[in-house]
Design a protein around this motif. Structure first.
Motif, mmCIF file in Angstrom:
data_model
loop_
_atom_site.group_PDB
_atom_site.id
_atom_site.type_symbol
_atom_site.label_atom_id
_atom_site.label_comp_id
_atom_site.label_asym_id
_atom_site.label_seq_id
_atom_site.Cartn_x
_atom_site.Cartn_y
_atom_site.Cartn_z
ATOM 1 N N VAL A 18 0.837 -1.200 0.000
ATOM 2 C CA VAL A 18 0.000 0.000 0.000
ATOM 3 C C VAL A 18 0.868 1.246 0.000
ATOM 4 O O VAL A 18 0.538 2.247 -0.634
ATOM 5 C CB VAL A 18 -0.969 -0.005 1.213
ATOM 6 C CG1 VAL A 18 -1.631 1.336 1.410
ATOM 7 C CG2 VAL A 18 -2.013 -1.096 1.036
ATOM 8 N N VAL A 19 2.004 1.188 0.660
ATOM 9 C CA VAL A 19 2.912 2.331 0.707
ATOM 10 C C VAL A 19 3.694 2.462 -0.597
ATOM 11 O O VAL A 19 3.887 3.561 -1.111
ATOM 12 C CB VAL A 19 3.880 2.203 1.908
ATOM 13 C CG1 VAL A 19 4.904 3.316 1.907
ATOM 14 C CG2 VAL A 19 3.102 2.189 3.203
ATOM 15 N N SER A 20 4.130 1.351 -1.180
ATOM 16 C CA SER A 20 5.003 1.408 -2.354
ATOM 17 C C SER A 20 4.239 1.449 -3.677
ATOM 18 O O SER A 20 4.703 2.058 -4.634
ATOM 19 C CB SER A 20 5.957 0.222 -2.363
ATOM 20 O OG SER A 20 5.251 -0.972 -2.613
ATOM 21 N N VAL A 21 3.118 0.790 -3.782
ATOM 22 C CA VAL A 21 2.280 0.718 -4.979
ATOM 23 C C VAL A 21 3.078 0.336 -6.227
ATOM 24 O O VAL A 21 2.973 0.955 -7.267
ATOM 25 C CB VAL A 21 1.514 2.041 -5.221
ATOM 26 C CG1 VAL A 21 0.399 1.828 -6.234
ATOM 27 C CG2 VAL A 21 0.935 2.588 -3.944
ATOM 28 N N ASN A 22 3.896 -0.691 -6.107
ATOM 29 C CA ASN A 22 4.657 -1.187 -7.248
ATOM 30 C C ASN A 22 4.107 -2.503 -7.775
ATOM 31 O O ASN A 22 4.597 -3.024 -8.758
ATOM 32 C CB ASN A 22 6.127 -1.397 -6.867
ATOM 33 C CG ASN A 22 6.858 -0.096 -6.726
ATOM 34 O OD1 ASN A 22 6.573 0.853 -7.433
ATOM 35 N ND2 ASN A 22 7.798 -0.054 -5.801
ATOM 36 N N VAL A 26 2.488 -7.373 -3.392
ATOM 37 C CA VAL A 26 1.179 -8.020 -3.397
ATOM 38 C C VAL A 26 1.275 -9.391 -4.091
ATOM 39 O O VAL A 26 0.527 -10.316 -3.753
ATOM 40 C CB VAL A 26 0.101 -7.107 -4.029
ATOM 41 C CG1 VAL A 26 0.243 -7.009 -5.529
ATOM 42 C CG2 VAL A 26 -1.283 -7.557 -3.642
ATOM 43 N N MET A 27 2.212 -9.544 -5.015
ATOM 44 C CA MET A 27 2.427 -10.845 -5.659
ATOM 45 C C MET A 27 3.045 -11.825 -4.654
ATOM 46 O O MET A 27 2.706 -13.001 -4.636
ATOM 47 C CB MET A 27 3.323 -10.697 -6.888
ATOM 48 C CG MET A 27 2.791 -9.738 -7.924
ATOM 49 S SD MET A 27 1.133 -10.171 -8.491
ATOM 50 C CE MET A 27 0.522 -8.585 -8.988
ATOM 51 N N PHE A 28 3.943 -11.308 -3.797
ATOM 52 C CA PHE A 28 4.481 -12.153 -2.731
ATOM 53 C C PHE A 28 3.390 -12.521 -1.740
ATOM 54 O O PHE A 28 3.406 -13.611 -1.171
ATOM 55 C CB PHE A 28 5.633 -11.453 -2.023
ATOM 56 C CG PHE A 28 6.878 -11.313 -2.861
ATOM 57 C CD1 PHE A 28 7.250 -12.287 -3.775
ATOM 58 C CD2 PHE A 28 7.686 -10.200 -2.736
ATOM 59 C CE1 PHE A 28 8.387 -12.165 -4.541
ATOM 60 C CE2 PHE A 28 8.837 -10.059 -3.497
ATOM 61 C CZ PHE A 28 9.185 -11.041 -4.405
ATOM 62 N N ALA A 29 2.452 -11.612 -1.529
ATOM 63 C CA ALA A 29 1.327 -11.915 -0.639
ATOM 64 C C ALA A 29 0.511 -13.072 -1.213
ATOM 65 O O ALA A 29 0.078 -13.962 -0.470
ATOM 66 C CB ALA A 29 0.450 -10.689 -0.445
ATOM 67 N N PHE A 61 5.553 -12.475 -12.988
ATOM 68 C CA PHE A 61 5.862 -12.445 -14.406
ATOM 69 C C PHE A 61 4.654 -12.606 -15.314
ATOM 70 O O PHE A 61 4.729 -12.264 -16.491
ATOM 71 C CB PHE A 61 6.936 -13.487 -14.737
ATOM 72 C CG PHE A 61 8.233 -13.188 -14.056
ATOM 73 C CD1 PHE A 61 8.993 -12.095 -14.448
ATOM 74 C CD2 PHE A 61 8.686 -13.960 -13.004
ATOM 75 C CE1 PHE A 61 10.188 -11.786 -13.808
ATOM 76 C CE2 PHE A 61 9.877 -13.666 -12.355
ATOM 77 C CZ PHE A 61 10.628 -12.581 -12.763
ATOM 78 N N ALA A 62 3.532 -13.091 -14.797
ATOM 79 C CA ALA A 62 2.345 -13.258 -15.634
ATOM 80 C C ALA A 62 1.265 -12.216 -15.327
ATOM 81 O O ALA A 62 0.725 -11.594 -16.232
ATOM 82 C CB ALA A 62 1.777 -14.667 -15.448
ATOM 83 N N LEU A 63 0.959 -12.014 -14.058
ATOM 84 C CA LEU A 63 -0.145 -11.130 -13.692
ATOM 85 C C LEU A 63 0.272 -9.671 -13.555
ATOM 86 O O LEU A 63 -0.463 -8.764 -13.965
ATOM 87 C CB LEU A 63 -0.776 -11.626 -12.380
ATOM 88 C CG LEU A 63 -2.006 -10.885 -11.895
ATOM 89 C CD1 LEU A 63 -3.128 -10.969 -12.924
ATOM 90 C CD2 LEU A 63 -2.475 -11.452 -10.560
ATOM 91 N N ARG A 64 1.439 -9.407 -13.002
ATOM 92 C CA ARG A 64 1.854 -8.028 -12.730
ATOM 93 C C ARG A 64 1.917 -7.151 -13.982
ATOM 94 O O ARG A 64 1.390 -6.035 -13.979
ATOM 95 C CB ARG A 64 3.199 -8.002 -12.009
ATOM 96 C CG ARG A 64 3.659 -6.596 -11.664
ATOM 97 C CD ARG A 64 4.951 -6.619 -10.844
ATOM 98 N NE ARG A 64 5.369 -5.277 -10.532
ATOM 99 C CZ ARG A 64 6.239 -4.577 -11.251
ATOM 100 N NH1 ARG A 64 6.800 -5.129 -12.311
ATOM 101 N NH2 ARG A 64 6.558 -3.346 -10.897
ATOM 102 N N PRO A 65 2.533 -7.601 -15.103
ATOM 103 C CA PRO A 65 2.564 -6.739 -16.293
ATOM 104 C C PRO A 65 1.159 -6.376 -16.793
ATOM 105 O O PRO A 65 0.901 -5.247 -17.179
ATOM 106 C CB PRO A 65 3.322 -7.565 -17.335
ATOM 107 C CG PRO A 65 4.126 -8.529 -16.536
ATOM 108 C CD PRO A 65 3.313 -8.823 -15.309
#
Length: 163
Positions: A18-22, A26-29, A61-65
C-alpha cells in the motif's frame, strides 16, 4: 510452519505494498497465501516454500505486467520531483549555450545547457526544458507566445446583460 505465519506474512506484504504501490509485494502476498493453503493441506515446510516461490514468480511475471498496463491505462502517470520539470518554461538568468548557463525554473535556479550545438540564449530569454541530464536542465528553442484571454477587470464579475 503454521498457517498463521503465512497469513501474517501475506498481510505484511499487503501493508507494505500500500505504501510502495509497485505491485510487487502483493504478488508475494499471493505466494504466501498459496503457501498457507499448502500448509493447511498438510504439505511439509519445503513444499510450502517451493509453493511460495513458484506462485510468487508466476504472479510477478504473468499477472503483474497485465495489472500495470490496466492501471496505467486508467490513470495517467503523473511525473513528480525533477521529472515534472520537463516541458516547463524557464527564464535564462545567465547566458545558456552548449557549454552551460543558468535558468530560473519554478522559482529555483538550475544549471542548464542547450540541446543542440550552435544555440545560445541571452539573459531574460524564455526557454523550454526538453529533458534533464542529472541536475542539469537541457533547454531548446524560444517559447512561442501563449494565447491567453485578457484578464477580467478586478472587482467586476463577468455577466451578460439581458437584451
Amino acid at each position: 510452519m503454521d498457517v498463521l505465519w503465512w497469513v501474517g506474512a501475506a498481510l505484511l506484504f499487503i501493508v507494505v505494498e500500500v505504501v510502495s504501490v509497485n505491485l510487487v509485494l502483493v504478488m508475494f502476498a499471493g505466494g504466501a497465501l498459496a503457501a498457507a493453503l499448502a500448509n493447511a493441506l498438510g504439505a511439509p515446510v519445503g513444499v510450502q516454500f517451493v509453493t511460495f516461490a513458484v506462485v510468487s514468480g508466476l504472479l510477478l511475471f504473468a499477472l503483474r505486467p497485465w495489472l500495470l498496463r490496466r492501471l496505467r491505462g486508467r490513470m495517467p502517470l503523473v511525473e513528480t520531483n525533477a521529472a515534472a520539470q520537463v516541458g516547463r518554461v524557464a527564464t535564462v538568468v545567465a547566458d545558456v549555450g552548449p557549454a552551460g548557463g543558468r535558468i530560473k525554473l519554478t522559482g529555483e535556479v538550475w544549471s542548464a545547457r542547450t540541446a543542440r550545438d550552435g544555440l545560445a540564449f541571452p539573459v531574460g530569454a524564455e526557454v523550454r526544458v526538453v529533458r534533464l541530464d542529472g541536475a542539469t536542465a537541457i533547454v531548446d528553442g524560444s517559447v512561442p507566445p501563449m494565447h491567453l484571454a485578457p484578464p477580467a477587470e478586478p472587482g467586476f464579475p463577468e455577466h451578460k446583460e439581458n437584451a
